[in-house]
Scaffold this active site. Sequence first.
Site, PDB file in Angstrom:
ATOM      1  N   HIS A  28       0.889  -1.230  -0.214  1.00  0.00           N
ATOM      2  CA  HIS A  28       0.105   0.068   0.061  1.00  0.00           C
ATOM      3  C   HIS A  28       0.848   1.222   0.093  1.00  0.00           C
ATOM      4  CE1 HIS A  28       0.534  -0.740   4.368  1.00  0.00           C
ATOM      5  NE2 HIS A  28       0.829   0.671   4.500  1.00  0.00           N
ATOM      6  N   HIS A  46      -5.805  -2.137   3.856  1.00  0.00           N
ATOM      7  CA  HIS A  46      -6.043  -0.797   3.165  1.00  0.00           C
ATOM      8  C   HIS A  46      -4.910  -0.906   1.841  1.00  0.00           C
ATOM      9  CE1 HIS A  46      -2.272  -0.355   5.546  1.00  0.00           C
ATOM     10  NE2 HIS A  46      -1.938   1.100   5.285  1.00  0.00           N
ATOM     11  N   HIS A  67       4.668   7.345   3.160  1.00  0.00           N
ATOM     12  CA  HIS A  67       5.420   5.669   3.039  1.00  0.00           C
ATOM     13  C   HIS A  67       4.753   4.916   1.809  1.00  0.00           C
ATOM     14  CE1 HIS A  67       2.553   4.269   5.862  1.00  0.00           C
ATOM     15  NE2 HIS A  67       2.452   3.274   5.219  1.00  0.00           N
ATOM     16  N   HIS A 118       0.882  -2.265  14.853  1.00  0.00           N
ATOM     17  CA  HIS A 118      -0.191  -1.023  14.936  1.00  0.00           C
ATOM     18  C   HIS A 118      -1.351  -1.525  15.796  1.00  0.00           C
ATOM     19  CE1 HIS A 118       1.722   1.411  12.202  1.00  0.00           C
ATOM     20  NE2 HIS A 118       1.574   0.691  11.154  1.00  0.00           N
ATOM     21  N   TYR A 175       9.014   0.971  10.131  1.00  0.00           N
ATOM     22  CA  TYR A 175       9.229   2.176   9.048  1.00  0.00           C
ATOM     23  C   TYR A 175      10.709   2.534   9.013  1.00  0.00           C
ATOM     24  CZ  TYR A 175       4.279   2.473   9.559  1.00  0.00           C
ATOM     25  OH  TYR A 175       2.788   2.437   9.392  1.00  0.00           O
ATOM     26  N   GLU A 227       8.028   1.005   4.443  1.00  0.00           N
ATOM     27  CA  GLU A 227       7.671   0.329   5.445  1.00  0.00           C
ATOM     28  C   GLU A 227       7.605  -1.327   5.244  1.00  0.00           C
ATOM     29  OE1 GLU A 227       3.241   0.483   6.190  1.00  0.00           O
ATOM     30  OE2 GLU A 227       3.483  -0.470   8.274  1.00  0.00           O
TER      31      GLU A 227
HETATM   32 FE   LIG Z   1       1.615   1.451   5.880  1.00  0.00          FE
END
Ligand SMILES: [Fe+2]
Length: 306
Positions: A152, A198, A213, A245, A254, A264
């Site tokens: 993503h 996502h 990112h 997360h 990251y 990432e």
């Molecule tokens: Fe991300």
Amino acid sequence: MAISGVMRLGEVALRVLDMDAALHHYIDIVGLQKVTGDTGHVYLKCWDEHDHHSVILRSADSAGMDYCAFKCRADADLDRFAEGAKAFGLEVSELAAEERLASGRRIRFQVPTGHWVELYAHKEQNGNGLPLRNPDPFPDGLKGIAPGRLEHCFVYGPDSAAAARFFTDVLDFSVSERLELPDGSTKACFLACNTAMHDIGIVEHNEPGKFHHMSFWLDSPEEIYRAALLLGKNDVPIDEGPTQHGIGRAKTIYFWDPSGNRNEVFSGSYLSYPDRPALTWDAAQIGKAISYPQRRMAETFMTVLT
Ligand SMILES: [Fe+2]
């Protein structure tokens, strides 16, 4: 095939300040594969992608993202989405086949946050280095972290609510999670076009067109930890992680490329079918949202963009 419309993030075109340093980072450490290119543009891919390339590096005076491109299931989707984008109020241009390397025709537009987005339905395929009959689990010669695929991208810009509405109402994305400010507005929105948690994230920010990112998928949390050791071994500066997360439950690190673009590596998130209810995080919980066990994040994480 049940998946229709926008299938996935297919391409990120990134600006880099020093191509030799960028190639050392992306090929030797991240472990992408060079497909073709020269000093001006280099085309890279992750090992398990069948399409021709997924990351383009362009030599430039400033870092950041030139555009991101999503692959659609069918050529007719481009016409449908072009009409939708025009009705939404965006200017839509068409790129002929081969105007982008190895690509069929595209449509291109600038979303309200200032980012250029392209849609295409065809790209040459050059395989993943494995046969289509009785394949081994991975090809020989993988280097570095060696992610299987681009996952993503995450961008910052103004009028993010309108941009998110464009992705949901015109391109049929779903909101999987959002970070909400005390006034009820959305600070960050996580948008999915397929079953990934996502495919793009958008954060409200005063400067247009900023890049936070691009993310690469790893198959397991163990691979995230191995990636952390490889980043340490190569003295790659880390922005955040390894951690998990709260948003998306993803295991993550990251880190910075030599031009200051954030990368990432990402693993272990859930599947987000369109009927999954969207989750909301209060801004007061941003520490847990970004880095659940530590409940805080690096100062640079929300502020340094390219
Ligand atoms: Fe991300």
